[in-house]
Motif scaffolding. Sequence first.
Motif, short mmCIF file in Angstrom:
data_model
loop_
_atom_site.label_atom_id
_atom_site.label_comp_id
_atom_site.label_asym_id
_atom_site.label_seq_id
_atom_site.Cartn_x
_atom_site.Cartn_y
_atom_site.Cartn_z
N GLY A 1 0.95 -1.18 0.03
CA GLY A 1 -0.03 0.05 -0.17
C GLY A 1 0.73 1.07 0.09
O GLY A 1 0.30 2.38 -0.46
N ILE A 2 2.12 1.06 0.34
CA ILE A 2 2.99 2.26 0.55
C ILE A 2 3.81 2.18 -0.64
O ILE A 2 3.96 3.24 -1.32
CB ILE A 2 3.65 2.33 1.73
N LEU A 3 4.60 1.04 -0.66
CA LEU A 3 5.51 1.18 -2.00
C LEU A 3 4.91 0.79 -3.46
O LEU A 3 5.61 1.70 -4.31
CB LEU A 3 6.08 -0.28 -1.60
N LEU A 4 3.90 0.58 -3.44
CA LEU A 4 3.28 0.47 -4.99
C LEU A 4 3.07 1.97 -5.74
O LEU A 4 3.67 2.13 -6.58
CB LEU A 4 1.99 -0.44 -4.87
N PRO A 5 2.25 2.72 -4.65
CA PRO A 5 2.32 4.20 -5.22
C PRO A 5 3.62 4.79 -5.29
O PRO A 5 3.95 5.60 -6.33
CB PRO A 5 1.55 4.88 -3.98
N MET A 6 4.60 4.57 -4.43
CA MET A 6 5.89 5.18 -4.43
C MET A 6 6.54 4.70 -5.78
O MET A 6 7.33 5.62 -6.64
CB MET A 6 7.00 4.70 -3.34
N LEU A 7 6.47 3.37 -6.06
CA LEU A 7 7.12 3.14 -7.35
C LEU A 7 6.41 3.57 -8.50
O LEU A 7 7.26 3.89 -9.46
CB LEU A 7 6.89 1.35 -7.37
N LEU A 8 5.00 3.52 -8.72
CA LEU A 8 4.31 4.14 -9.69
C LEU A 8 4.77 5.65 -9.95
O LEU A 8 5.14 6.14 -11.10
CB LEU A 8 2.96 4.08 -9.45
N ALA A 9 4.87 6.18 -8.77
CA ALA A 9 5.42 7.60 -8.96
C ALA A 9 7.02 7.92 -9.40
O ALA A 9 7.23 8.78 -10.34
CB ALA A 9 5.46 8.54 -7.56
N LEU A 10 7.72 6.99 -8.94
CA LEU A 10 9.06 6.69 -9.43
C LEU A 10 9.11 6.51 -11.07
O LEU A 10 9.98 7.30 -11.77
CB LEU A 10 9.83 5.81 -8.88
N VAL A 11 8.29 5.58 -11.48
CA VAL A 11 8.33 5.57 -12.87
C VAL A 11 7.82 6.52 -13.64
O VAL A 11 8.50 7.10 -14.61
CB VAL A 11 7.28 4.00 -13.16
N LEU A 12 6.64 7.22 -13.29
CA LEU A 12 6.20 8.26 -14.02
C LEU A 12 7.16 9.45 -13.95
O LEU A 12 7.34 10.24 -14.85
CB LEU A 12 4.70 8.51 -13.39
N GLY A 13 7.65 9.82 -12.67
CA GLY A 13 8.70 10.47 -12.40
C GLY A 13 10.01 10.39 -13.35
O GLY A 13 10.58 11.27 -13.97
N TYR A 14 10.32 9.09 -13.62
CA TYR A 14 11.65 8.73 -14.35
C TYR A 14 11.33 9.31 -15.80
O TYR A 14 12.05 10.00 -16.43
CB TYR A 14 11.77 7.14 -14.16
N PHE A 15 9.92 9.08 -16.17
CA PHE A 15 9.79 9.51 -17.85
C PHE A 15 9.73 10.95 -17.94
O PHE A 15 9.77 11.62 -19.18
CB PHE A 15 8.66 8.65 -18.48
N THR A 16 9.31 11.64 -16.84
CA THR A 16 8.82 12.98 -16.97
C THR A 16 9.99 13.94 -16.67
O THR A 16 10.43 14.75 -17.39
CB THR A 16 7.36 13.31 -16.21
N PHE A 17 10.45 14.04 -15.49
CA PHE A 17 11.22 14.74 -14.91
C PHE A 17 12.67 14.92 -15.66
O PHE A 17 13.34 15.83 -15.93
CB PHE A 17 11.58 14.56 -13.48
N ARG A 18 12.95 13.50 -15.99
CA ARG A 18 14.35 13.44 -16.68
C ARG A 18 14.28 14.19 -17.89
O ARG A 18 15.13 14.65 -18.48
CB ARG A 18 14.70 11.77 -17.26
N ASN A 19 13.09 14.18 -18.81
CA ASN A 19 12.80 14.83 -19.92
C ASN A 19 12.53 16.25 -19.95
O ASN A 19 11.86 16.75 -20.87
CB ASN A 19 11.83 13.83 -20.94
N ARG A 20 12.57 16.63 -18.75
CA ARG A 20 12.22 18.10 -18.48
C ARG A 20 10.71 18.48 -18.68
O ARG A 20 10.52 19.46 -19.25
CB ARG A 20 13.19 19.00 -19.11
N ILE A 21 9.83 17.55 -18.46
CA ILE A 21 8.51 18.01 -18.58
C ILE A 21 7.93 18.51 -17.39
O ILE A 21 8.10 17.88 -16.19
CB ILE A 21 7.61 16.58 -19.03
N ARG A 22 7.68 19.67 -17.36
CA ARG A 22 6.92 20.31 -16.13
C ARG A 22 5.82 21.06 -16.17
O ARG A 22 5.22 21.35 -17.48
CB ARG A 22 7.99 21.22 -15.61
N GLY A 23 5.64 21.81 -15.28
CA GLY A 23 4.43 22.60 -15.16
C GLY A 23 3.28 22.25 -15.68
O GLY A 23 2.87 21.04 -15.14
N VAL A 24 2.51 22.75 -16.55
CA VAL A 24 1.07 22.35 -16.86
C VAL A 24 1.10 20.97 -17.77
O VAL A 24 0.23 20.11 -17.48
CB VAL A 24 0.17 23.30 -17.68
#
Lengths: 362, 261
Positions: free
Chosen positions: A119-142
């Motif tokens: 219940g704690i780690l699955l959301p964290m993992l999902l956020a990491l995966v989404l974050g990996y693909f977005t933040f690394r590619n500098r997708i931000r803001g809206v």
Amino acid sequence: MLLRTMPPQRIWLLAGYAAAAAALFCAPLVLSDFRLNLLAKFLAYAIVALGLDLIWGYTGILSLGHGVFFGLGGYAMAMYLKLNAGGGRLPDFMDWSGLTALPWFWKPFGSLTFAVLAGILLPMLLALVLGYFTFRNRIRGVYFTILTQALVIITVTLFIGQQAYTGGTNGVTGYGKLFGYSLASPDTKRFLYWVTVVLLFGAFSLCRYLVKSRFGKVLRAIRDGENRVRFIGYNPAVYQKVAFSISAGLAGLAGMLFVLHVGIISPSMMGIVPSIEMVLWVAIGGRGTLGGAVLGAILLNSAKSAFSESYPDIWILFMGALFVVVVVFLPKGAAGLFSQLKRVGRRKAADEGANGVRHPAV
Amino acid sequence: MKEQTGSVILRCDEVTVDFDGFKAVQGMNFSLTRGELRFLIGPNGAGKTTMLDVICGKVKPAEGKVLFGGGVDITRKKEHQIAELGIGRKFQTPSIFPSLTVFENFEIAMKQNRGVFAAMRAKLRREERERIAAQLALVGLEEKAAWRAGGLSHGEKQWLEIGMMLLQEPEILLLDEPVAGMTDGETEKTGELLQQIRKTQSIVVVEHDMEFVRSFASKVTVMHEGKLLKEGSMEDVQRDNRVTEVYLGKRRDADASRSTA
């Protein structure tokens, strides 16, 4: 001795925390079971608000997808409860959908330890995966915000579509026992309330520690100027990912508590509207202050239930009016009101100081 | 061509930058020795700032290479990796973190382990506190250490940013018009500071203020339309007809209009 060395604001702050803690711990003495259960639910929401404040208020990244993380936590707990309520039988909705055996991914949820960790780690993992693909590619803001909305739609569609495995639109419900104790009994409810209070304080302390640490300063620096952070040698993507992931983990924790208090989780609780509502708690309480986020979640939900009880037909209009008032007059939320009052107070004190009168603060 | 006074710390080979067909920099060669203070001048649009952007990784060149220190190719490295290697950048407009205090700005800029978990555990040690205090004194912001950086004046922000860059302890400092918007007194102070920094670090300065450039006896690189026009001492550069034509002549007009403004 220790108190004497501390600046007065700090003493007041500590006194405030102590008062809040005492009030929350004593609430079962004054509140009816029904009200206590509502408050417990709001406190779980406050944990989500803390996490959202970390990513939005401090790091400047608006997520409109926290309903998903909240929901994943909720489902993990609900799956555990469902499996243990059935006494070895297949969950009812699987029966209706024609399944004959428990799907493999349901099996480990028979263990509470696994369910809580998931219940704690699955959301964290999902956020990491989404974050990996977005933040690394500098997708931000809206653009990032829109992607989190897409995540919500995908997840909700998936959960509704896979009725045999998730219970579809109805969600997972129809369980009543935790360790053999009835979830509906006042004693269990009181116990779960205290658990929630303790976890809320734990979450608050964690966030406070993070925000005050150098990590927190870098997060605020990222909010101020992500590019500048790069040129002094930090990789903002890593900081954003970690903050987003912690935030998601807190939402998952809150989801688990929610299920224990409310006894149901369904796709409608992780959809677009609840996700946006979560952001509103933070906005109205005051983003960038942890106390504000907690206060926002509790006050707003209390207002919502009070309005809806007294004015069942038009309560939503009151909520709308409340949003407008806060946005127009209190852009920094309810917590901003305190600092505005403080500033006025300080100005007054400064005037008095000019006249040669100085009051010691305590 | 190459100076023998120190080893080369930075070399740009045939760097070309292409902005959707517009070549902002074309086949630029540039090398910097250890402990050198170099001025990069040229008319607007000559590609000076773009060169700094290439060195610090903000812009990736279409062709050519940038080699740092003992020949590390930094052309394809990310900004934060280049900063960690030891190249600091100060932008034209002061870019500090307005919601952090002056002290906190210094605290996160200071040379340290930049990992997430290190930052979570970091405690301010006494020597770090002293270093920040020394830096605050150097840039004259001791009194305002607890101020939010957003409340500082323009000149103070410039100083704050210079101080942040010094705390990063880079081997090369890239400064884009550091004295723009400063008063005469502040400009002089910046000049003294540059003289002090060059004893230990290398500096590249993009500057428009010719008086300021003249006050240093150091090498000047003139760029024009993305290309190297002339490199040498200020006297050499001023004697060069092409330079006078493309740059100094125009600047004199610009200076005249600025002084009447």
